[in-house]
Write an enzyme that holds these catalytic residues in place. Structure first.
Site, short mmCIF file in Angstrom:
data_model
loop_
_atom_site.label_atom_id
_atom_site.label_comp_id
_atom_site.label_asym_id
_atom_site.label_seq_id
_atom_site.Cartn_x
_atom_site.Cartn_y
_atom_site.Cartn_z
N SER A 29 19.16 44.97 78.42
CA SER A 29 19.37 44.62 79.84
C SER A 29 20.53 45.37 80.48
O SER A 29 20.41 45.79 81.64
CB SER A 29 19.54 43.11 79.99
OG SER A 29 18.34 42.47 79.63
N LYS A 78 18.58 29.58 76.16
CA LYS A 78 17.58 29.40 77.22
C LYS A 78 17.28 27.93 77.55
O LYS A 78 16.96 27.61 78.69
CB LYS A 78 16.29 30.12 76.85
CG LYS A 78 16.35 31.63 77.00
CD LYS A 78 15.00 32.25 76.68
CE LYS A 78 14.93 33.69 77.10
NZ LYS A 78 13.60 34.28 76.96
N ASN A 99 15.79 31.85 81.92
CA ASN A 99 16.29 33.16 81.50
C ASN A 99 17.11 33.84 82.59
O ASN A 99 17.67 34.91 82.36
CB ASN A 99 15.14 34.09 81.04
CG ASN A 99 14.35 34.65 82.21
OD1 ASN A 99 14.34 34.08 83.29
ND2 ASN A 99 13.70 35.77 81.99
N ASP A 114 10.15 35.27 82.97
CA ASP A 114 9.28 35.81 81.91
C ASP A 114 7.80 35.71 82.28
O ASP A 114 7.02 36.62 82.02
CB ASP A 114 9.50 35.07 80.58
CG ASP A 114 10.75 35.55 79.85
OD1 ASP A 114 11.20 36.69 80.12
OD2 ASP A 114 11.27 34.80 79.01
N GLY A 138 0.69 32.33 68.78
CA GLY A 138 2.08 31.92 68.77
C GLY A 138 2.29 30.73 69.68
O GLY A 138 1.49 30.50 70.61
N GLY A 140 5.85 29.66 70.39
CA GLY A 140 7.30 29.58 70.62
C GLY A 140 7.62 29.71 72.10
O GLY A 140 6.75 29.49 72.96
N GLY A 141 8.85 30.11 72.40
CA GLY A 141 9.30 30.19 73.79
C GLY A 141 8.50 31.18 74.62
O GLY A 141 8.14 30.90 75.77
N ALA A 142 8.21 32.35 74.05
CA ALA A 142 7.48 33.38 74.81
C ALA A 142 6.06 32.90 75.08
O ALA A 142 5.52 33.11 76.18
CB ALA A 142 7.48 34.68 74.03
N TYR A 230 8.20 44.61 71.40
CA TYR A 230 8.38 45.99 71.87
C TYR A 230 9.30 46.81 70.97
O TYR A 230 9.67 47.93 71.30
CB TYR A 230 8.89 46.03 73.32
CG TYR A 230 10.14 45.23 73.55
CD1 TYR A 230 11.40 45.77 73.30
CD2 TYR A 230 10.06 43.93 74.01
CE1 TYR A 230 12.53 45.02 73.50
CE2 TYR A 230 11.19 43.18 74.23
CZ TYR A 230 12.43 43.73 73.97
OH TYR A 230 13.56 42.99 74.17
N GLY A 251 4.82 45.50 75.01
CA GLY A 251 5.79 44.48 75.45
C GLY A 251 6.85 44.99 76.41
O GLY A 251 7.60 44.18 76.98
P1 NAP Z 1 10.10 31.96 68.83
O1 NAP Z 1 10.28 30.91 69.87
O2 NAP Z 1 11.03 32.01 67.66
O3 NAP Z 1 8.58 31.88 68.30
C1 NAP Z 1 8.17 32.70 67.24
C2 NAP Z 1 6.64 32.57 67.07
O4 NAP Z 1 6.23 33.49 66.04
C3 NAP Z 1 6.19 31.19 66.61
O5 NAP Z 1 4.92 30.93 67.13
C4 NAP Z 1 6.14 31.37 65.08
O6 NAP Z 1 5.25 30.48 64.44
C5 NAP Z 1 5.58 32.77 65.00
N1 NAP Z 1 5.88 33.38 63.71
C6 NAP Z 1 7.09 33.83 63.29
N2 NAP Z 1 6.98 34.35 62.04
C7 NAP Z 1 5.66 34.20 61.68
C8 NAP Z 1 4.93 34.54 60.51
N3 NAP Z 1 5.51 35.13 59.45
N4 NAP Z 1 3.61 34.26 60.47
C9 NAP Z 1 3.00 33.68 61.54
N5 NAP Z 1 3.66 33.33 62.68
C10 NAP Z 1 4.98 33.59 62.74
O7 NAP Z 1 10.21 33.43 69.49
P2 NAP Z 1 9.81 33.84 70.99
O8 NAP Z 1 11.03 33.79 71.83
O9 NAP Z 1 8.63 33.05 71.38
O10 NAP Z 1 9.45 35.39 70.78
C11 NAP Z 1 8.25 35.79 70.12
C12 NAP Z 1 8.14 37.32 70.19
O11 NAP Z 1 7.98 37.73 71.55
C13 NAP Z 1 9.36 38.04 69.67
O12 NAP Z 1 8.98 39.17 68.95
C14 NAP Z 1 10.10 38.44 70.93
O13 NAP Z 1 10.83 39.60 70.75
C15 NAP Z 1 8.94 38.73 71.88
N6 NAP Z 1 9.32 38.56 73.29
C16 NAP Z 1 9.13 39.63 74.12
C17 NAP Z 1 9.41 39.50 75.46
C18 NAP Z 1 9.17 40.68 76.36
O14 NAP Z 1 9.71 40.70 77.47
N7 NAP Z 1 8.36 41.63 75.96
C19 NAP Z 1 9.90 38.29 75.98
C20 NAP Z 1 10.10 37.23 75.10
C21 NAP Z 1 9.81 37.38 73.75
P3 NAP Z 1 5.77 29.02 63.92
O15 NAP Z 1 5.77 28.13 65.12
O16 NAP Z 1 4.78 28.65 62.90
O17 NAP Z 1 7.15 29.25 63.35
#
Ligand code: NAP
Length: 299
Positions: A29, A78, A99, A114, A138, A140-142, A230, A251
């Site tokens: 950023s 966040k 965010n 986002d 997935g 999670g937060g994203a 990304y 991404g």
């Molecule tokens: P998060 O809240 O930690 O969520 C992670 C997700 O990945 C959960 O659904 C988790 O499943 C899953 N996961 C992690 N390891 C795994 C594995 N070995 N096998 C299967 N599932 C797995 O993270 P987040 O903030 O949502 O971010 C997720 C991704 O999006 C990251 O790579 C982040 O860099 C990317 N992102 C990109 C942007 C962008 O602007 N391009 C914005 C936000 C995030 P469980 O629930 O089972 O743990």
């Protein structure tokens, strides 16, 4: 990259923006926003602040006291920041995460750019996801931001996750169908899809060989695939999708557009999106050359 505007300088009029994270040193950023301020001729500067969780209340009090013009928040702040704000946008409230902080008169408002950033990235890639069938991988937060965005577009959503209970909780919030993230569970669904979004961290550097289970051959020809990861830009998920011949969206677009929206909230000016993209790409390339010591993805 355009030449820095001659008006860009640090002086008694300089306005401050930044990102709070822990860690924060590898965020793209600062590169993106400082390039945007220069190109727009704005006397602003954007810094990264490494703020441990216990110091977040003081950091927000500092923002109020110093009248910092705008902040982004990344992991782990966040959600924790929400009780410290005067108001939340609908997106921040429904996604349950903030965010971007901006001022509305004297009120400090929490927003989430986002979701809109994700939609703009899809549109830029030639996808209008209105009333489509979309699989979100997935929970999670994203994934929550993506589900909010697609729900608003009246999409029919399926949410697959390694931990099924998290998929069930997210699905409930956005009238989606939860599903286990296994090849058997996904197989019958894939031929019905218009699009699929990887919102897991699978494929992220250094585990670049990992990938969510997808039967690419069963995906319709006109479908699209988007990966939020990304680092790297061309994940295995997107490589497999490209081999199948479907439209792919990486991404970086979401990263840039969530930043562009924050820039617009703070400055009231249109964001120079191309400049932000070039700066983010340049930072990613030089990171590769210097072998970035962290593999966390920061916004
Ligand atoms: P998060 O809240 O930690 O969520 C992670 C997700 O990945 C959960 O659904 C988790 O499943 C899953 N996961 C992690 N390891 C795994 C594995 N070995 N096998 C299967 N599932 C797995 O993270 P987040 O903030 O949502 O971010 C997720 C991704 O999006 C990251 O790579 C982040 O860099 C990317 N992102 C990109 C942007 C962008 O602007 N391009 C914005 C936000 C995030 P469980 O629930 O089972 O743990």
């Amino acid at each position: 990259m355009p030449e820095p505007s001659p008006r860009w300088q640090l002086d008694a009029h300089t306005q401050l923006a930044g990102v709070l994270g822990y860690p924060a040193r590898h965020s793209l950023s600062p590169a993106m926003h400082n390039a945007a301020f220069r190109a727009s001729g704005l006397n602003w500067v954007y810094l990264a602040f490494e703020v441990p969780p216990e110091s977040l209340p003081q950091a927000i009090a500092g923002m109020r006291g110093l009248r910092i013009q705008g902040l982004n928040l990344t992991i782990p702040h966040k959600e924790a920041v929400m009780p410290q704000l005067d108001a939340l946008t609908d997106a921040a409230q429904q996604i349950g995460a903030v965010n971007t902080l901006f001022w509305d008169g004297g009120r400090l408002v929490g927003d989430n750019t986002d979701a809109e950033g994700f939609l703009r990235a899809l549109q830029e890639g030639g996808v209008e996801p209105v009333r489509q069938n979309v699989l979100i991988l997935g929970a999670g937060g994203a994934a929550r931001a993506v589900a909010y965005a697609l729900h608003k577009q009246e999409c029919r959503l399926w949410i697959a996750n390694r931990t099924l209970e998290r998929a069930e909780m997210l699905a409930q919030a956005f009238r989606a169908t939860p599903i286990a993230m296994t090849p058997d569970a996904l197989r019958p669904l894939i031929p019905q899809l218009d699009g699929v979004v990887n919102c897991t961290s699978l494929g992220m550097s250094p585990d670049t060989d990992s990938c969510p289970p997808m039967d690419w051959e069963a995906l319709p020809d006109a479908a699209w695939a988007c990966d939020l990861v990304y680092r790297p830009l061309h994940t295995r998920f997107l490589q497999d999708a490209a081999k199948r011949g479907v439209k792919t969206i990486n991404g970086l677009g979401m990263l840039i557009h969530q930043g562009a929206l924050a820039f617009e909230r703070w400055t009231g000016q249109p964001a120079p999106v191309m400049v932000m993209r070039q700066a983010a790409m340049q930072a990613l390339v030089s990171e590769g050359k210097n072998e970035c010591p962290t593999n966390r993805i920061l916004l």
